[in-house]
Design an enzyme around this catalytic site. Sequence first.
Site, mmCIF file in Angstrom:
data_model
loop_
_atom_site.group_PDB
_atom_site.id
_atom_site.type_symbol
_atom_site.label_atom_id
_atom_site.label_comp_id
_atom_site.label_asym_id
_atom_site.label_seq_id
_atom_site.Cartn_x
_atom_site.Cartn_y
_atom_site.Cartn_z
ATOM 1 N N GLY A 1 0.835 -1.202 0.000
ATOM 2 C CA GLY A 1 0.000 0.000 0.000
ATOM 3 C C GLY A 1 0.870 1.251 0.000
ATOM 4 N N ILE A 2 0.209 2.391 0.239
ATOM 5 C CA ILE A 2 0.906 3.674 0.205
ATOM 6 C C ILE A 2 1.367 4.032 1.604
ATOM 7 C CG2 ILE A 2 0.660 6.135 -0.395
ATOM 8 C CD1 ILE A 2 -1.837 5.338 -2.007
ATOM 9 N N GLY A 3 2.485 4.726 1.729
ATOM 10 C CA GLY A 3 2.832 5.340 3.013
ATOM 11 C C GLY A 3 4.096 4.795 3.653
ATOM 12 N N ALA A 4 4.316 5.257 4.871
ATOM 13 C CA ALA A 4 5.570 4.973 5.562
ATOM 14 C C ALA A 4 5.699 3.499 5.931
ATOM 15 C CB ALA A 4 5.656 5.837 6.825
ATOM 16 N N ILE A 5 4.579 2.854 6.263
ATOM 17 C CA ILE A 5 4.689 1.471 6.745
ATOM 18 C C ILE A 5 5.149 0.505 5.646
ATOM 19 C CG2 ILE A 5 3.365 -0.474 7.704
ATOM 20 C CD1 ILE A 5 2.028 1.632 9.547
ATOM 21 N N GLU B 1 -0.989 -2.953 -6.614
ATOM 22 C CA GLU B 1 -1.757 -1.845 -7.177
ATOM 23 C C GLU B 1 -0.803 -0.727 -7.612
ATOM 24 O OE1 GLU B 1 -5.086 -0.752 -4.794
ATOM 25 O OE2 GLU B 1 -4.413 1.326 -4.782
ATOM 26 N N GLY C 1 -7.566 -0.238 -3.136
ATOM 27 C CA GLY C 1 -7.421 -1.648 -3.486
ATOM 28 C C GLY C 1 -7.254 -2.559 -2.290
HETATM 29 N N1 COA Z 1 -7.976 8.638 14.959
HETATM 30 C C1 COA Z 1 -7.706 9.928 14.628
HETATM 31 N N2 COA Z 1 -6.807 10.283 13.660
HETATM 32 C C2 COA Z 1 -6.175 9.287 13.028
HETATM 33 C C3 COA Z 1 -6.391 7.932 13.318
HETATM 34 C C4 COA Z 1 -7.361 7.611 14.324
HETATM 35 N N3 COA Z 1 -7.615 6.365 14.653
HETATM 36 N N4 COA Z 1 -5.607 7.198 12.534
HETATM 37 C C5 COA Z 1 -4.914 8.028 11.743
HETATM 38 N N5 COA Z 1 -5.261 9.291 12.032
HETATM 39 C C6 COA Z 1 -4.748 10.504 11.413
HETATM 40 C C7 COA Z 1 -3.224 10.580 11.490
HETATM 41 O O1 COA Z 1 -2.813 11.123 12.719
HETATM 42 C C8 COA Z 1 -2.885 11.450 10.300
HETATM 43 O O2 COA Z 1 -3.175 12.793 10.637
HETATM 44 P P1 COA Z 1 -2.263 13.994 10.069
HETATM 45 O O3 COA Z 1 -2.460 13.943 8.567
HETATM 46 O O4 COA Z 1 -2.856 15.188 10.711
HETATM 47 O O5 COA Z 1 -0.859 13.684 10.483
HETATM 48 C C9 COA Z 1 -3.921 10.998 9.270
HETATM 49 O O6 COA Z 1 -5.017 10.444 10.010
HETATM 50 C C10 COA Z 1 -3.394 9.948 8.299
HETATM 51 O O7 COA Z 1 -2.925 8.860 9.063
HETATM 52 P P2 COA Z 1 -1.523 8.146 8.749
HETATM 53 O O8 COA Z 1 -1.428 6.986 9.666
HETATM 54 O O9 COA Z 1 -0.402 9.118 8.719
HETATM 55 O O10 COA Z 1 -1.797 7.712 7.252
HETATM 56 P P3 COA Z 1 -0.953 6.908 6.183
HETATM 57 O O11 COA Z 1 -0.428 7.853 5.188
HETATM 58 O O12 COA Z 1 0.018 5.953 6.798
HETATM 59 O O13 COA Z 1 -2.128 6.083 5.508
HETATM 60 C C11 COA Z 1 -4.270 5.001 5.622
HETATM 61 C C12 COA Z 1 -2.898 5.181 6.264
HETATM 62 C C13 COA Z 1 -5.004 3.920 6.369
HETATM 63 C C14 COA Z 1 -5.074 6.299 5.676
HETATM 64 C C15 COA Z 1 -4.049 4.577 4.129
HETATM 65 O O14 COA Z 1 -3.269 3.425 4.091
HETATM 66 C C16 COA Z 1 -5.355 4.316 3.411
HETATM 67 O O15 COA Z 1 -5.984 5.223 2.944
HETATM 68 N N6 COA Z 1 -5.772 3.027 3.281
HETATM 69 C C17 COA Z 1 -7.004 2.676 2.609
HETATM 70 C C18 COA Z 1 -6.786 2.382 1.144
HETATM 71 C C19 COA Z 1 -5.782 1.303 0.906
HETATM 72 O O16 COA Z 1 -5.420 0.523 1.759
HETATM 73 N N7 COA Z 1 -5.322 1.200 -0.331
HETATM 74 C C20 COA Z 1 -4.447 0.118 -0.680
HETATM 75 C C21 COA Z 1 -3.395 0.201 -1.478
HETATM 76 S S1 COA Z 1 -2.721 1.571 -2.230
#
Ligand code: COA
Length: 431
Positions: A214-218, A237, A335
């Site tokens: 997926g997208i992001g730091a993890i 994806e 996805g």
């Molecule tokens: N309660 C309140 N805020 C929350 C939260 C929660 N439980 N979980 C995350 N947040 C906030 C974070 O603090 C962050 O805030 P900021 O932008 O002010 O710093 C924001 O939400 C984004 O969270 P973060 O953990 O930094 O996001 P990420 O970039 O690592 O993405 C998802 C994580 C889950 C949002 C992202 O993976 C996603 O959209 N997934 C769904 C779609 C997907 O899986 N696609 C698949 C393949 S590409």
Amino acid sequence: MDWKTYYEAHITDAAAAVKRIKSGDRVVVGHACAEPSHLVDAMVRNAAAYENVEIVHMVAKGNSEYCAPEYSKNFRHNALFVGASTKAAVAEGRGDFTPCYFSEIPALFQSTLPVDVALVQVTPPNEHGMCSLGVSVDYTMAAAAAAKIVIAQVNECMPYTNGASEIAVEDIDCFVLHNAPTIPLAPPKIGPVEEAIGKNVATLIRDGDTLQLGIGAIPDAVLLFLKDKKDLGIHSEMFSDGVVELAEAGAITNGKKTLRRGKYVATFLMGTQRLYDFVDHNPDVYMAPVDYVNDPYVIAQNENMVSINSCVQVDLMGQVASETIGMTQISGTGGQVDFIRGAARSKGGRAIIAMSSTVKGKTSKIVPLLDTGAAVTTGRCDVDYVVTEYGIAQLKGHTLRQRARALIGIAHPDFRDELIGEFKARFHCEY
Ligand code: COA
């Protein structure tokens, strides 16, 4: 008419091209880092000529000016995924959100979401009169196929990707020549929490596995711990710079893949110029539309398929909220479910949800109940592995009581007592 004559006869400028958009039209904008920003900017400059033009877009990496309050009579945004530049419009009611699986978007363009105009970005044509959609084939190809009018920004900086990624010049109605660097995505910041999660996820990955990231730091942190693996493959994806690094380290060969052996398979790409140079004319890269790449049946043809995605909350039953914080839409389904289901059906497959145990150390992401109004992205019957910096919980095939116990075991220690209290009340037994 040969393709060269056709091409030259249909070159125009952006201001003239966007005049073909009419009030009430549905306009689909090319996706993510392949957004044709030159055309979108021209459309916004021509706003006064339109009323109620619906802009359908997914991950918007441009400035999404059409979402600004002053254009609320001219444009209405229909988000298939919400991002930084579009979330205010959706939250404030100037825009809408359409829940959907990424794999099904091409079918929507043939049914409930017919397309009037597709704004896309392509490479210049090759010697056979074919342009590549470059870093976003995904729904962009389907939008072009469905649209009554296709307007293309032709950009020499767009990498020419191979695969099912080409469109014939005759399938495009007008060409606007405009060179600009492909939109970059800076590498995410990886801190100690992400590293610990990456290390835990890496223990679930074996030599020869095929990965979706997926997208992001993890996901990027996971890649850091895979440098000693052998013969990894990519059917994802999207992928980013981390994959290039791992390929250069020799860990990715795609040599053990059971579908499209030897190829990096993806539907879109986001990263820096390093990634874009890597994929340009690379015969080992196979870009294809999302209804192929994300189809769970196709994904499952990869044996040992491992999907790695993230989320914002998991409840004690294993319901996964990935796209909303309470009732606020912050992203989209994307996805995630496509790949979780594909990995579940793959021989030897594993589906992983990886997340930090807390939101910036303040609240737990493992919760008794999801926040009021949160959308469940991945249902409790689909979820399998959940990973935090504290360990791995395997949920599939386990009872509600076993799931809750496993999830509490990977929660942040500061929140375990509260979760244990809930466990005792819910299951009438000791933790
Ligand atoms: N309660 C309140 N805020 C929350 C939260 C929660 N439980 N979980 C995350 N947040 C906030 C974070 O603090 C962050 O805030 P900021 O932008 O002010 O710093 C924001 O939400 C984004 O969270 P973060 O953990 O930094 O996001 P990420 O970039 O690592 O993405 C998802 C994580 C889950 C949002 C992202 O993976 C996603 O959209 N997934 C769904 C779609 C997907 O899986 N696609 C698949 C393949 S590409």
